[in-house]
Design a protein around this motif. Structure first.
Motif, mmCIF file in Angstrom:
data_model
loop_
_atom_site.group_PDB
_atom_site.id
_atom_site.type_symbol
_atom_site.label_atom_id
_atom_site.label_comp_id
_atom_site.label_asym_id
_atom_site.label_seq_id
_atom_site.Cartn_x
_atom_site.Cartn_y
_atom_site.Cartn_z
ATOM 1 N N ILE A 57 0.842 -1.193 0.000
ATOM 2 C CA ILE A 57 0.000 0.000 0.000
ATOM 3 C C ILE A 57 0.882 1.249 0.000
ATOM 4 C CG2 ILE A 57 -1.678 1.343 1.336
ATOM 5 C CD1 ILE A 57 -2.927 -1.294 2.222
ATOM 6 N N ALA A 58 1.959 1.203 0.793
ATOM 7 C CA ALA A 58 2.867 2.349 0.863
ATOM 8 C C ALA A 58 3.483 2.659 -0.495
ATOM 9 C CB ALA A 58 3.962 2.091 1.899
ATOM 10 N N VAL A 59 3.818 1.633 -1.253
ATOM 11 C CA VAL A 59 4.376 1.839 -2.592
ATOM 12 C C VAL A 59 3.398 2.642 -3.451
ATOM 13 C CG1 VAL A 59 4.953 0.661 -4.759
ATOM 14 C CG2 VAL A 59 5.939 -0.128 -2.606
ATOM 15 N N GLY A 60 2.116 2.302 -3.372
ATOM 16 C CA GLY A 60 1.116 3.038 -4.143
ATOM 17 C C GLY A 60 0.994 4.484 -3.712
ATOM 18 N N VAL A 61 0.970 4.720 -2.395
ATOM 19 C CA VAL A 61 0.869 6.092 -1.881
ATOM 20 C C VAL A 61 2.079 6.907 -2.330
ATOM 21 C CG1 VAL A 61 0.798 7.532 0.192
ATOM 22 C CG2 VAL A 61 -0.527 5.401 0.118
ATOM 23 N N TRP A 62 3.271 6.327 -2.185
ATOM 24 C CA TRP A 62 4.501 7.038 -2.554
ATOM 25 C C TRP A 62 4.533 7.311 -4.053
ATOM 26 C CZ3 TRP A 62 9.844 4.968 -3.872
ATOM 27 C CH2 TRP A 62 10.796 5.999 -3.834
ATOM 28 N N ALA A 63 4.086 6.337 -4.857
ATOM 29 C CA ALA A 63 4.055 6.540 -6.307
ATOM 30 C C ALA A 63 3.158 7.713 -6.675
ATOM 31 C CB ALA A 63 3.575 5.267 -7.000
ATOM 32 N N PHE A 109 9.929 3.327 3.024
ATOM 33 C CA PHE A 109 8.748 3.818 2.310
ATOM 34 C C PHE A 109 7.902 4.711 3.217
ATOM 35 C CE2 PHE A 109 9.034 -0.096 -0.577
ATOM 36 C CZ PHE A 109 9.587 0.623 -1.612
ATOM 37 N N GLY A 110 7.791 4.332 4.494
ATOM 38 C CA GLY A 110 7.031 5.150 5.434
ATOM 39 C C GLY A 110 7.622 6.539 5.587
ATOM 40 N N LEU A 111 8.956 6.612 5.710
ATOM 41 C CA LEU A 111 9.612 7.914 5.842
ATOM 42 C C LEU A 111 9.469 8.737 4.570
ATOM 43 C CD1 LEU A 111 12.883 6.928 7.761
ATOM 44 C CD2 LEU A 111 10.908 8.189 8.646
ATOM 45 N N MET A 112 9.566 8.060 3.424
ATOM 46 C CA MET A 112 9.406 8.773 2.152
ATOM 47 C C MET A 112 8.026 9.425 2.066
ATOM 48 S SD MET A 112 12.131 8.581 0.268
ATOM 49 C CE MET A 112 13.658 7.651 0.209
ATOM 50 N N ILE A 113 7.008 8.679 2.508
ATOM 51 C CA ILE A 113 5.641 9.214 2.471
ATOM 52 C C ILE A 113 5.490 10.356 3.469
ATOM 53 C CG2 ILE A 113 3.226 8.681 2.985
ATOM 54 C CD1 ILE A 113 3.854 5.810 1.967
#
Length: 199
Positions: A57-63, A109-113
């Motif tokens: 899910i995080a990958v989608g949010v970050w994308a 990924f969490g930090l990136m978001i």
């Protein structure tokens, strides 16, 4: 009234995740030789594994945060490299620190978001590919010995695409509402990753 995309995707995931219960209601479905059962088992694997669920899910949010071509290149890279990793995992190739790398993917990924970090597209693709490889290795190594590997693999690939879609929808929703949601969600995912790393 049309339901939001995220709600529709969640409903689809819930229906597909219930397939094993549906399959087991019919005679002859022993879980080892039934393709529907194998597909459903693979589909459930990332959904009921908190580490995979949050990462995908995080990958989608970050994308969605990255925007542009990243909206489809980031998820597509994850799915492609994850599939390659799964093929490696089925061969019994020993890779060190697989679980730690999966936990690190949540942290990163969490930090990136949370920071709305927009890396250059190729750097983002490289980071995504690195973590996708380890998620895939874990998937491949955990395919039950009595399952049809292709059917099981198709299940977790489709589940991954669905979870990326949820992330993209949530990313779009947070962008149109307020950035606090994405920051809080990213911080939460990063915290889970950090806890898993030290556990």
């Amino acid at each position: 009234m049309k339901r939001p995309l995220a709600a529709r995707v969640f409903k689809m995931i819930a229906v597909l995740a219930a397939l094993p219960a549906i399959a087991s209601a019919h005679p002859g479905h022993d879980g080892g030789h039934d393709l529907t059962w194998d597909f459903a088992g693979g589909f459930q694997h990332p959904i009921f594994g908190l580490d995979h669920l949050l990462a995908m899910i995080a990958v989608g949010v970050w994308a969605m945060q990255i925007g542009g071509r990243g909206r489809w290149l980031i998820p597509a890279t994850f799915v492609g490299v994850m599939t390659l990793g799964a093929a490696i995992g089925t061969q019994g190739v020993a890779f060190p620190a697989v679980e730690q790398m999966i936990a690190a993917s949540l942290l990163v990924f969490g930090l990136m978001i949370a920071m709305a970090k927009r890396l250059p597209i190729y750097a983002g693709l490289g980071l995504t590919a690195l973590f996708a490889l380890f998620h895939g290795i874990a998937h491949g190594a955990e395919i039950p010995a009595n399952s049809n590997g292709l059917s099981y693999g198709l299940g977790f690939v489709i589940a991954t695409v669905a979870l990326h879609s949820v992330g993209l929808a949530l990313g779009k929703l947070s962008a149109s509402q307020s950035s606090w949601f994405a920051k809080a969600a990213g911080a939460g995912v990063a915290t889970v990753g950090a806890v898993m790393l030290v556990a």
